[in-house]
Enzyme design. Structure first.
Site, PDB file in Angstrom:
ATOM      1  N   ASP A   8      67.148  60.773  10.707  1.00 20.30           N
ATOM      2  CA  ASP A   8      65.825  60.487  11.232  1.00 20.30           C
ATOM      3  C   ASP A   8      66.059  59.962  12.654  1.00 20.30           C
ATOM      4  O   ASP A   8      67.159  59.524  12.994  1.00 20.30           O
ATOM      5  CB  ASP A   8      65.140  59.442  10.337  1.00 20.30           C
ATOM      6  N   ASP A  10      63.442  57.874  15.025  1.00 18.04           N
ATOM      7  CA  ASP A  10      62.886  56.552  15.347  1.00 18.04           C
ATOM      8  C   ASP A  10      63.279  55.529  14.284  1.00 18.04           C
ATOM      9  O   ASP A  10      63.030  55.723  13.098  1.00 18.04           O
ATOM     10  CB  ASP A  10      61.362  56.631  15.476  1.00 18.04           C
TER      11      ASP A  10
END
Length: 180
Positions: A8, A10
């Site tokens: 991922d 952020d």
């Protein structure tokens, strides 16, 4: 064995924001994350990002803004000898009914197709339950939760973490993977 790490973005690689990371100036790498990615890359890991970017659908930023954020990430990573093999993003909002928004496995499948790699040996790294669920739904061999970003909140909720590896941050995960 292919060493594929899907991350991922952020809260894992860069600082997260409840108000969205909207431009390259707001894209601030977490301490140690760029170095961790570069070390993994140099050790032969295939690195890919799978990121929900509903700020596009919500009008918070443009595709050009997102491209500038990813260019900044690549520039910083390449400056220390690293690189990324693929970046997949979901531009849809939570109610758009797409098949790419995590926790659905569509982004990970896009990565699999783009790199011509099976996901059964892949490791999915995230800071939220939906990241881990996407990895599990796509058939990844392992899910890893980082405590950065929303990681502490995810850990406190305590749901869906059976069999999940938990690390402080990306640097600790890199240390562990490189020691294996």
């Amino acid at each position: 064995m292919t060493k594929l790490l899907i991350l991922d973005r952020d809260g894992v690689i860069n600082q997260d924001s409840d108000a969205f990371v909207k431009n390259a100036d707001e894209f601030i790498p977490l301490p140690g994350s760029i170095d961790a990615l570069a070390r993994l890359y140099k050790a032969g890991w295939i690195l890919a990002i799978a990121t929900n970017q509903s700020g596009l659908a919500r009008g918070k930023f443009t595709q050009a803004d997102l491209d500038a954020m990813h260019s900044k990430l690549l520039h910083e990573l390449q400056a220390v000898g690293g690189d990324l093999h693929h970046i997949a993003w979901c531009p849809h909002g939570p109610d758009d009914g797409c098949d790419c928004r995590k926790p659905k496995p569509g982004l990970l499948q896009q990565i699999s197709w783009a790199l011509n790699l099976d996901l059964d040996e892949a490791i999915m790294v995230g800071d939220s339950l939906r990241d881990l669920q996407a990895g599990q739904a796509a058939g990844c061999k392992q899910a890893v939760l980082v405590r950065t970003g929303k990681g502490e909140k995810t850990l406190a909720a305590g749901e869906g973490l059976e069999g999940v590896r938990i690390v402080e941050n990306l640097a600790e995960l890199a240390d562990q993977l490189l020691a294996d």
